[in-house]
Design a protein around this motif. Sequence first.
Motif, PDB file in Angstrom:
ATOM      1  N   ILE A   1      -4.497   1.476  12.299  1.00 13.06           N
ATOM      2  CA  ILE A   1      -5.296   1.521  13.527  1.00 13.06           C
ATOM      3  C   ILE A   1      -5.926   0.154  13.798  1.00 13.06           C
ATOM      4  O   ILE A   1      -5.984  -0.318  14.929  1.00 13.06           O
ATOM      5  N   THR A   2      -6.392  -0.498  12.732  1.00 14.54           N
ATOM      6  CA  THR A   2      -7.058  -1.801  12.865  1.00 14.54           C
ATOM      7  C   THR A   2      -6.074  -2.919  13.179  1.00 14.54           C
ATOM      8  O   THR A   2      -6.334  -3.751  14.056  1.00 14.54           O
TER       9      THR A   2
ATOM     10  N   ASP B   1      -6.634   5.750   4.188  1.00 10.39           N
ATOM     11  CA  ASP B   1      -6.897   4.318   4.108  1.00 10.39           C
ATOM     12  C   ASP B   1      -5.813   3.539   4.844  1.00 10.39           C
ATOM     13  O   ASP B   1      -6.099   2.592   5.589  1.00 10.39           O
ATOM     14  N   LEU B   2      -4.560   3.944   4.659  1.00  9.99           N
ATOM     15  CA  LEU B   2      -3.460   3.257   5.332  1.00  9.99           C
ATOM     16  C   LEU B   2      -3.507   3.513   6.840  1.00  9.99           C
ATOM     17  O   LEU B   2      -3.241   2.605   7.641  1.00  9.99           O
TER      18      LEU B   2
ATOM     19  N   ASP C   1       0.827  -1.210   0.000  1.00  9.94           N
ATOM     20  CA  ASP C   1       0.000   0.000   0.000  1.00  9.94           C
ATOM     21  C   ASP C   1       0.865   1.265   0.000  1.00  9.94           C
ATOM     22  O   ASP C   1       0.552   2.257  -0.674  1.00  9.94           O
ATOM     23  N   PHE C   2       1.938   1.207   0.771  1.00  9.49           N
ATOM     24  CA  PHE C   2       2.801   2.384   0.882  1.00  9.49           C
ATOM     25  C   PHE C   2       3.449   2.733  -0.451  1.00  9.49           C
ATOM     26  O   PHE C   2       3.646   3.914  -0.770  1.00  9.49           O
ATOM     27  N   ARG C   3       3.795   1.743  -1.232  1.00 12.17           N
ATOM     28  CA  ARG C   3       4.402   2.011  -2.534  1.00 12.17           C
ATOM     29  C   ARG C   3       3.456   2.818  -3.419  1.00 12.17           C
ATOM     30  O   ARG C   3       3.895   3.684  -4.198  1.00 12.17           O
TER      31      ARG C   3
END
Length: 857
Positions: free
Chosen positions: A349-350, A343-344, A276-278
């Motif tokens: 958090i989850t 979103d990230l 996701d970070f990419r």
Amino acid sequence: MKISQKQSVFHNEVLTRFDLYKSLFLTLPFQRVKHTGTILPFFSTHCEKGVDEHLTPEDIIESFFGQYEQYVQEEDRIDFLFRIVQYIERQVVLFDAVEDSAFQSVGKTDESGILHGLFQRAQENPELKQEIVNKLRDFSVRLVLTAHPTQFYPGPVLAIITDLIDALKRNDVPNIHSLLQQLGKTPFINKEKPTPVDEAASLAWFLENVFYKVASEIQSKIDSELEVPTEDVKQLIELGFWPGGDRDGNPNVDAASTKKVASMLRTILFRCYYRDFRIVRRRITFRGVEKYLDVLQNLFYNNSFNPVENPVDETASILENLNAVKEVLNTRHNGLFVELVEDLIRKVITFGCHFTTLDIRQDSSILRQTFNYLVERYPETAMDLEKIKDSESDKEKSLPFSELSLSFGDDADKLVIDTLEVIELLKSIQRSGSERAAQRFIISNCQQASDILGLMQLFLWSGWKKDALTIDFVPLFETVDDLSRAADVMRSLYDNAAYAQHIKKRGNKQTIMLGFSDSTKDGGYLMANWSIYKAKIELTAIAREYDVDLVFFDGRGGPPARGGGKTQRFYASMGKEIANEHIQLTIQGQTISSQYGSLETAQHNIELLLQAGIISEIQQKEGDTLTKKQKEVIDQMAHESHSKFMALRKHPLFLKYLETLSPLKQLSEVNISSRPVKRNSGKELRLEDLRAISFVTSWSQLKQNIPGFYGVGTALRWADENNLWSYVKNLYDSSGMFKTIIDNCMMSMTKSNFDVTAYMQYDETFAAFWSMLKEEYDLTKSYVLKLSNSTVLMEHYPIERASITAREKIVLPLLIIQHYAIRALRDKELPEEKESIYRKLIARTIYGVVNAGRNLA
């Protein structure tokens, strides 16, 4: 939409398309499979006809082979039967994929869209909206993945199914054809039993490919619908995990495997974050965020690909840098791409640095053994072992709750060593992933308050401090007797000053696990459901008396006989007397792949549970809180049912029937679980040692599903004969709980087919026993049809009925082959090599039958 229209849609979207794509198997470049596919329809028809005529499996199969000259030799016949099994296994996968691809059209239940509709009404009604927001502030759904031995597809097959569903949605025939070729070449079974770490890796597929995405999407959807700011988000969806932590009756789980699983989960999570970070980094190429992105790059990359031996929790650092990036985007770049960062943030958090909470579970007898070992070894515990062994009250009173550092010696039993090692290990797991990484210790077979208090003392003797005991002790009540004593056990706990102080530090929250599987095996279907419901009422009353926030954690299996079925309807109908602020349940085996195996089905089923929790409080139906008279009627029926079931259990042929006719013995040879089929595996089979999953699976393979209905007909007849039918009818019409029990019972019966074993009515040994089972089935069927105002079972659920019927037709040849092989082993003197072949044939049929049943075991 009318029922006939629903059935028509299912026929067009699922059955017709299944037949169409099934024909592609005939074009696969595997000569032997192609030949099998040509003959299979004739074999299936022959089996159906033989079952209708109540022929034995030998008569059915021998008469079939008599029509084909090429199957004269026994080796050729056995080879053909194996190929039939392989072919049907892949047909089941295709049916799963076709049905899942049509989910939007036909797969959703009548409850679909209720959550969205509720939110829409909330937009127009500020009071309702505030009610929902208030409810969600202290509400969550926790799904706990377990690796109990109910077959689910291996990772490569799951990936094929995912791709196949996507191709079927697009009617991409060339791709479908390629995937079916891949399916033909991909093995469905393990050559060796999986280790607990292997099981964890298999289940991690669902974490990475389904839950990681779905949990965030649902949270985002609810935040948006209710207009809740991201920083005020309450985590609604939690995940739990048992592989590697559940050592109850599984000698293959130890501290080393627990440590490996915790590390693996962390690494897989960081790889999800890194992917996701990419995307975030590729889009956010603006000034002002460089230093934050560099920190995140190092954090995500190193934890993904260069994990250290004893990592620390990086959640705070990750969130600090992501929020800094978000702040820069909002203040300097008009919020461009801020949704990617949010979103990230939501995912971090989850899932934190742990992905899912790793539960530890052990049987109370092992914990007592460990406690007694330390008391005997160390005089400084200042406890009289003989005194506390004989008296529960003495043990409770004499526990010092002293903080000592005690260890095991060379004389310690393997399970004692593991218990003490895992208690120590929990500290490092919490350091690497926060308290949420591993905070619960579940005590199986919990029978007294000292089972929990003694475990708490073990922690204090293992270096933990009272003020930093970040562990929740969770009693598990399973049998009918244990459930009846549960309230007294918890009252003793709440009255204990040391324990009261502990749960106060834990937010005054107490989790209690209730097991459906063993209670059904122990007392029958109706008594099990009623015992758990009644226990929940009693436990809730006591918790409210002591001002304790009670959380029920339900150990549910896939089928109704183990607490499954229409689960969300149970939670929507708990009534005022049962704590329902949190929904926690196990999902296992086929429940995972069938209900949470794709993004669509997972989102749908999680939303149903969320909706059930909300509705049970803010739109509670009056009939869901039972009156005194209604409780009396159910209680009396439960006792009638229990008496009938106990008479069956005590029948001298009960275990012999199951061992002789079902594949119970072969379950231990099916390499789908690291856990033995029964406790005390080296000893002679006893019903109390037999695991509920093996018990239910064996009956389902016989197509008799006794644990899902036996005794219900007797109970309903008793009510009818005692002028209580009007009360029962009113219960079915007004109580969601009672209606769900009966509807789930009908589901079990729909998956039964006594014609498959009808030849047993002429058996010299088991004729009367089989007839007794069939009589209760017929009695139950007549009464549930009368109660539900139906002409056929599941008449009011036509889509599910059609799906079950189609699946049962697909696997009927597997059942005939299985029973043929079982009888061959029983009736023939076979050389060891041939015995092994027949056992392997039985084991292979078990896979296909369970897979096709979706929640059979």
